[in-house]
Structure formats: structure tokens, C-alpha cells
Design an enzyme around this catalytic site. Sequence first.
Site, PDB file in Angstrom:
ATOM      1  N   VAL A  51       0.831  -1.250  -0.106  1.00 11.47           N
ATOM      2  CA  VAL A  51       0.051   0.064  -0.111  1.00 11.47           C
ATOM      3  C   VAL A  51       0.867   1.242  -0.017  1.00 11.47           C
ATOM      4  CG1 VAL A  51      -1.754   1.345   1.106  1.00 11.47           C
ATOM      5  CG2 VAL A  51      -2.008  -1.141   1.281  1.00 11.47           C
ATOM      6  N   CYS A  52       1.912   1.220   1.082  1.00 15.95           N
ATOM      7  CA  CYS A  52       2.762   2.274   0.835  1.00 15.95           C
ATOM      8  C   CYS A  52       3.531   2.721  -0.316  1.00 15.95           C
ATOM      9  CB  CYS A  52       3.940   2.191   1.910  1.00 15.95           C
ATOM     10  SG  CYS A  52       3.515   1.739   3.484  1.00 15.95           S
ATOM     11  N   THR A  53       3.898   1.725  -1.344  1.00 16.06           N
ATOM     12  CA  THR A  53       4.538   1.814  -2.529  1.00 16.06           C
ATOM     13  C   THR A  53       3.709   2.550  -3.374  1.00 16.06           C
ATOM     14  OG1 THR A  53       5.845  -0.041  -2.209  1.00 16.06           O
ATOM     15  CG2 THR A  53       5.509   0.734  -4.244  1.00 16.06           C
ATOM     16  N   LEU A  56       3.313   6.360  -1.985  1.00 13.77           N
ATOM     17  CA  LEU A  56       4.398   7.347  -2.309  1.00 13.77           C
ATOM     18  C   LEU A  56       4.576   7.321  -3.772  1.00 13.77           C
ATOM     19  CD1 LEU A  56       5.244   6.346   0.631  1.00 13.77           C
ATOM     20  CD2 LEU A  56       7.533   7.226  -0.224  1.00 13.77           C
TER      21      LEU A  56
END
Length: 226
Positions: A51-53, A56
Site C-alpha cells: 500500500v505504501c508503495t 508514495l
Amino acid sequence: QISTMSGKALNIGDQFPNFTAETSEGRIDFYDWMQDSWAILFSHPADFTPVCTTELSRVAALIPEFQKRGVKPIALSCDTVESHKGWIEDIKSFGKLSSFDYPIIADDKRELALKFNMLDKDEINAEGIPLTCRAVFVVDDKKKLRLSILYPATTGRNFDEILRVIDSLQLTQTKSVATPADWKQGGKCMVLPTVKAEDVPKLFPDGIETIELPSGKSYLRITPQP
């Protein structure tokens, strides 16, 4: 490392504490890095996570939109600078990005996560340590906190919504309006209840529409976006 608020949670309108930190772009002093811009600080549970990828990557693609609004993005993740630098290559590959143009704070000791109350007690890593939740802080050019949102680690943020809120904050800072539900840039606005009827022609030359209500009160006043 960071000036505290005597252990209190940060509230909207509070001075956002300054801090120094190591980042993927070197050591920064947050206030010096901001200069006269606004900033959005958003935290992440960990590097090399799905999810973070996506998040960002999305922010990197939106850099021109943030720049238009005079806002500098900065991310935070509970891993080291070296880890961040490796992860940035994955983010660029996933987002088909030629560059990655904002810093990621290294908070591997979780000092900032604790100071800013960003930990998600339901999401634990392999070492049994809570992960950071997805916090969003929008800080204005006077270093005041203007927006705070906490998402759980498992839910990716809606950055279109964050841009929409920044548009509203910057509009309502200078005009005597508020923005209604689901407002978008260019949409109709609400005249603030504090605006007296005699001041309306001067402040709103395009006129206003007052909605009739069962209460007989004339507080619902709509005007084109000033």
C-alpha cells in the site's frame, strides 16, 4: 530531537513542532526545509510494503499539483535511510517515474512516530513493535497545523481528497467563505455566518443566494467561488 507539546495531542491551529531528522535527501531541520511553503507530512508503516508503495508513487506523480499550491510533501517511514533509498527504486519502477522528488524521513527508532502519536496498535511487525499508521499533517506557511487525518495501516489514502482540502484551506484563509460537502475547486461556496448582510455586496459582487428554510433562519447563503 523534537520540541514537544507537553505530551498533548496536536490540535488544528497548534504550532507544529520543529524537528531534525535524517532523510533520503540528507539531514533536515523541518522549518528550514519548509521555508515559506506549506507542507504535507505523511507517515508509512514500513518500506517495501504494497500500500505504501502505491501511495508514495502517487504523491511523486502529483508533485506538480502540490507545487501549484505552494505545498512541499515529505514522507516518514520506520526504516533507515539506506532502506528508503532501495525502496525508492521500487517506487519509481512501479509508478513509471523518471525521478523521485521529495524526501522520506528515516524514523527507525520511532521517535517521531511516538511524538506525533502515529502508532497503530493493531498492526504489529515481526519484532512485535507497532507500525506507524497513515497519518497526514498539513502545516501552513506560519507553521500551524491545518489538517490532521489518521488512516489505519491497511487503508491507502485518497490524495485527490487531500488536494481538495488544501484547496479549501487556502481559499477560506483569504475569503469570507466556507466550502460545503463534496466541494471541488470552482464549486459554489457558503458565505460565513459572521458576514453581516450589509457587507455582502462589497465582499460578494457576484451576489448570493439565500436558501429558504423551515426555521425561517437565513444562514444558508451560497455564492460563486470568489
